[in-house]
Write a protein that holds these residues in place. Structure first.
Motif, PDB file in Angstrom:
ATOM      1  N   CYS A  11       0.877  -1.208   0.001  1.00 41.02           N
ATOM      2  CA  CYS A  11      -0.032   0.125   0.019  1.00 41.02           C
ATOM      3  C   CYS A  11       1.025   1.132  -0.074  1.00 41.02           C
ATOM      4  CB  CYS A  11      -0.885  -0.090   1.293  1.00 41.02           C
ATOM      5  SG  CYS A  11      -0.215   0.271   2.790  1.00 41.02           S
ATOM      6  N   VAL A  12       0.348   2.435  -0.139  1.00 41.94           N
ATOM      7  CA  VAL A  12       0.840   3.687   0.103  1.00 41.94           C
ATOM      8  C   VAL A  12       1.681   3.922   1.408  1.00 41.94           C
ATOM      9  CG1 VAL A  12      -0.560   4.945  -1.273  1.00 41.94           C
ATOM     10  CG2 VAL A  12      -1.124   4.946   0.978  1.00 41.94           C
ATOM     11  N   PHE A  13       1.647   3.416   2.536  1.00 40.14           N
ATOM     12  CA  PHE A  13       2.154   3.427   3.796  1.00 40.14           C
ATOM     13  C   PHE A  13       3.649   2.658   3.864  1.00 40.14           C
ATOM     14  CE2 PHE A  13      -2.162   4.113   5.087  1.00 40.14           C
ATOM     15  CZ  PHE A  13      -1.946   5.590   5.373  1.00 40.14           C
ATOM     16  N   CYS A  14       3.348   1.385   2.897  1.00 44.27           N
ATOM     17  CA  CYS A  14       4.713   0.455   3.177  1.00 44.27           C
ATOM     18  C   CYS A  14       5.402   0.186   1.693  1.00 44.27           C
ATOM     19  CB  CYS A  14       4.477  -0.609   3.768  1.00 44.27           C
ATOM     20  SG  CYS A  14       3.410  -1.989   2.895  1.00 44.27           S
ATOM     21  N   GLY A  15       4.510   0.650   0.653  1.00 44.34           N
ATOM     22  CA  GLY A  15       4.829   0.372  -0.726  1.00 44.34           C
ATOM     23  C   GLY A  15       6.341   1.013  -1.086  1.00 44.34           C
ATOM     24  N   ASP A  16       6.890   1.796  -0.203  1.00 41.15           N
ATOM     25  CA  ASP A  16       8.213   2.498  -0.603  1.00 41.15           C
ATOM     26  C   ASP A  16       9.130   1.827   0.221  1.00 41.15           C
ATOM     27  OD1 ASP A  16       7.465   3.476   1.784  1.00 41.15           O
ATOM     28  OD2 ASP A  16       7.955   5.686   1.284  1.00 41.15           O
ATOM     29  N   ILE A  17       8.824   0.650   0.970  1.00 37.94           N
ATOM     30  CA  ILE A  17      10.227   0.152   1.676  1.00 37.94           C
ATOM     31  C   ILE A  17      10.937  -0.722   0.463  1.00 37.94           C
ATOM     32  CG2 ILE A  17      10.601  -1.838   3.411  1.00 37.94           C
ATOM     33  CD1 ILE A  17       8.338  -1.064   4.736  1.00 37.94           C
ATOM     34  N   PRO A  18      12.209  -0.585   0.538  1.00 33.00           N
ATOM     35  CA  PRO A  18      12.802  -1.093  -0.489  1.00 33.00           C
ATOM     36  C   PRO A  18      13.217  -2.654  -0.038  1.00 33.00           C
ATOM     37  CG  PRO A  18      14.544   0.305   0.958  1.00 33.00           C
ATOM     38  CD  PRO A  18      13.180   0.270   1.396  1.00 33.00           C
ATOM     39  N   LEU A  19      13.156  -3.586  -1.162  1.00 31.49           N
ATOM     40  CA  LEU A  19      13.475  -4.906  -0.747  1.00 31.49           C
ATOM     41  C   LEU A  19      14.614  -5.121  -1.464  1.00 31.49           C
ATOM     42  CD1 LEU A  19       9.755  -6.161  -2.031  1.00 31.49           C
ATOM     43  CD2 LEU A  19      10.569  -5.555   0.440  1.00 31.49           C
ATOM     44  N   VAL A  20      15.862  -5.014  -0.622  1.00 31.59           N
ATOM     45  CA  VAL A  20      17.093  -4.839  -1.010  1.00 31.59           C
ATOM     46  C   VAL A  20      17.996  -5.770  -0.324  1.00 31.59           C
ATOM     47  CG1 VAL A  20      16.814  -2.487  -1.768  1.00 31.59           C
ATOM     48  CG2 VAL A  20      17.631  -2.748   0.563  1.00 31.59           C
ATOM     49  N   LYS A  21      19.375  -6.063  -0.724  1.00 26.71           N
ATOM     50  CA  LYS A  21      20.252  -6.604  -0.229  1.00 26.71           C
ATOM     51  C   LYS A  21      20.967  -5.415   0.752  1.00 26.71           C
ATOM     52  CE  LYS A  21      20.427 -10.690  -2.200  1.00 26.71           C
ATOM     53  NZ  LYS A  21      19.873 -11.934  -1.373  1.00 26.71           N
ATOM     54  N   ILE A  22      21.637  -6.065   1.941  1.00 30.63           N
ATOM     55  CA  ILE A  22      22.225  -5.213   2.845  1.00 30.63           C
ATOM     56  C   ILE A  22      23.794  -5.550   2.691  1.00 30.63           C
ATOM     57  CG2 ILE A  22      22.478  -4.320   5.317  1.00 30.63           C
ATOM     58  CD1 ILE A  22      19.471  -4.625   5.584  1.00 30.63           C
ATOM     59  N   HIS A  23      24.426  -4.600   2.406  1.00 28.72           N
ATOM     60  CA  HIS A  23      26.055  -4.911   1.816  1.00 28.72           C
ATOM     61  C   HIS A  23      27.036  -4.998   3.256  1.00 28.72           C
ATOM     62  CE1 HIS A  23      24.138  -4.471  -1.991  1.00 28.72           C
ATOM     63  NE2 HIS A  23      24.736  -5.474  -2.257  1.00 28.72           N
ATOM     64  N   ASN A  24      26.698  -3.978   4.100  1.00 30.01           N
ATOM     65  CA  ASN A  24      27.669  -3.518   5.261  1.00 30.01           C
ATOM     66  C   ASN A  24      26.807  -2.918   6.428  1.00 30.01           C
ATOM     67  OD1 ASN A  24      27.165  -0.710   4.751  1.00 30.01           O
ATOM     68  ND2 ASN A  24      28.396  -1.056   2.905  1.00 30.01           N
ATOM     69  N   PRO A  25      27.367  -2.826   7.613  1.00 28.09           N
ATOM     70  CA  PRO A  25      26.648  -2.387   8.788  1.00 28.09           C
ATOM     71  C   PRO A  25      26.251  -0.779   8.526  1.00 28.09           C
ATOM     72  CG  PRO A  25      28.705  -3.322   9.289  1.00 28.09           C
ATOM     73  CD  PRO A  25      28.794  -3.361   7.737  1.00 28.09           C
ATOM     74  N   GLN A  26      26.784  -0.269   7.917  1.00 27.29           N
ATOM     75  CA  GLN A  26      26.123   1.336   7.675  1.00 27.29           C
ATOM     76  C   GLN A  26      24.733   1.323   6.688  1.00 27.29           C
ATOM     77  OE1 GLN A  26      29.394   0.615   6.670  1.00 27.29           O
ATOM     78  NE2 GLN A  26      30.438   1.420   8.242  1.00 27.29           N
ATOM     79  N   GLU A  27      24.797   0.328   5.794  1.00 24.46           N
ATOM     80  CA  GLU A  27      23.508   0.193   4.970  1.00 24.46           C
ATOM     81  C   GLU A  27      22.355  -0.250   6.066  1.00 24.46           C
ATOM     82  OE1 GLU A  27      23.913  -1.957   1.647  1.00 24.46           O
ATOM     83  OE2 GLU A  27      24.951  -0.629   0.415  1.00 24.46           O
ATOM     84  N   TYR A  28      22.809  -1.133   6.918  1.00 25.09           N
ATOM     85  CA  TYR A  28      21.900  -1.730   7.857  1.00 25.09           C
ATOM     86  C   TYR A  28      21.255  -0.763   8.829  1.00 25.09           C
ATOM     87  CZ  TYR A  28      20.096  -4.251  11.979  1.00 25.09           C
ATOM     88  OH  TYR A  28      19.300  -4.544  12.731  1.00 25.09           O
ATOM     89  N   MET A  29      22.251   0.016   9.529  1.00 21.30           N
ATOM     90  CA  MET A  29      21.962   1.193  10.247  1.00 21.30           C
ATOM     91  C   MET A  29      20.890   2.144   9.700  1.00 21.30           C
ATOM     92  SD  MET A  29      22.920  -0.064  13.037  1.00 21.30           S
ATOM     93  CE  MET A  29      22.539   1.379  14.019  1.00 21.30           C
ATOM     94  N   ASP A  85      23.584 -10.177   8.849  1.00 18.74           N
ATOM     95  CA  ASP A  85      24.747 -11.018   9.694  1.00 18.74           C
ATOM     96  C   ASP A  85      25.812  -9.781   9.638  1.00 18.74           C
ATOM     97  OD1 ASP A  85      27.283 -11.949   9.703  1.00 18.74           O
ATOM     98  OD2 ASP A  85      26.390 -14.147   9.546  1.00 18.74           O
ATOM     99  N   ALA A  86      26.254  -9.376  10.801  1.00 18.48           N
ATOM    100  CA  ALA A  86      27.348  -8.301  10.810  1.00 18.48           C
ATOM    101  C   ALA A  86      28.485  -8.620   9.835  1.00 18.48           C
ATOM    102  CB  ALA A  86      27.750  -8.117  12.347  1.00 18.48           C
ATOM    103  N   ALA A  87      28.791  -9.936   9.807  1.00 17.24           N
ATOM    104  CA  ALA A  87      30.112  -9.915   8.979  1.00 17.24           C
ATOM    105  C   ALA A  87      30.004 -10.186   7.524  1.00 17.24           C
ATOM    106  CB  ALA A  87      30.734 -11.371   9.767  1.00 17.24           C
ATOM    107  N   GLN A  88      28.619 -10.461   7.111  1.00 19.47           N
ATOM    108  CA  GLN A  88      28.361 -10.913   5.846  1.00 19.47           C
ATOM    109  C   GLN A  88      27.339 -10.070   4.980  1.00 19.47           C
ATOM    110  OE1 GLN A  88      27.551 -15.131   5.426  1.00 19.47           O
ATOM    111  NE2 GLN A  88      29.605 -15.858   6.674  1.00 19.47           N
ATOM    112  N   GLY A  89      26.282  -9.265   5.917  1.00 17.01           N
ATOM    113  CA  GLY A  89      25.352  -8.511   5.097  1.00 17.01           C
ATOM    114  C   GLY A  89      23.824  -9.040   5.596  1.00 17.01           C
ATOM    115  N   GLY A  90      22.974  -8.590   4.860  1.00 25.13           N
ATOM    116  CA  GLY A  90      21.658  -9.257   4.883  1.00 25.13           C
ATOM    117  C   GLY A  90      20.729  -8.783   3.962  1.00 25.13           C
ATOM    118  N   GLU A  91      19.526  -8.522   4.172  1.00 23.32           N
ATOM    119  CA  GLU A  91      18.647  -8.261   3.144  1.00 23.32           C
ATOM    120  C   GLU A  91      17.030  -7.787   3.922  1.00 23.32           C
ATOM    121  OE1 GLU A  91      17.025 -11.516   0.653  1.00 23.32           O
ATOM    122  OE2 GLU A  91      17.633 -12.874   2.313  1.00 23.32           O
TER     123      GLU A  91
END
Length: 104
Positions: A11-29, A85-91
């Motif tokens: 919906c319009v409330f959650c539709g902009d949540i990116p479905l992405v890979k997380i490559h590093n701790p900065q992206e995760y934060m 995973d702090a050492a490998q990234g996530g999603e």
């Protein structure tokens, strides 16, 4: 049996949540900060967490190496999981149902 939601069900409330890979701790934060703001604005609700959102970083270190948080959109019911995973990234991805540890 849960109703499986897809990207087109968002919906319009959650539709902009990116479905992405997380490559590093900065992206995760950055992702975590965005989810936290949405929770505070009542645009998402926490349905499962491996640790409290405010305890993800303790004394400059991750609470655990592997973290999982799950959120539900109160407007459309879509469920989002954010794993890292702090050492490998996530999603961030959509989930079929709320994680219940006792089921595994």
């Amino acid at each position: 049996m849960p109703i499986v939601k897809t990207e087109k069900d968002r919906c319009v409330f959650c539709g902009d949540i990116p479905l992405v890979k997380i490559h590093n701790p900065q992206e995760y934060m950055m992702c975590l900060d965005s989810f936290m703001r949405m929770v505070l604005a009542d645009r998402l609700e926490i349905v499962y967490q491996s640790c409290p959102l405010d305890k993800v970083i303790v004394d400059g270190k991750f609470y655990k190496q592997k973290l999982f948080h799950q959120f539900k959109c109160p407007a459309c019911g879509c469920i989002y999981g954010m794993y890292v995973d702090a050492a490998q990234g996530g999603e961030i991805k959509m989930n079929d149902k709320v994680f219940i540890p006792e089921e595994y």
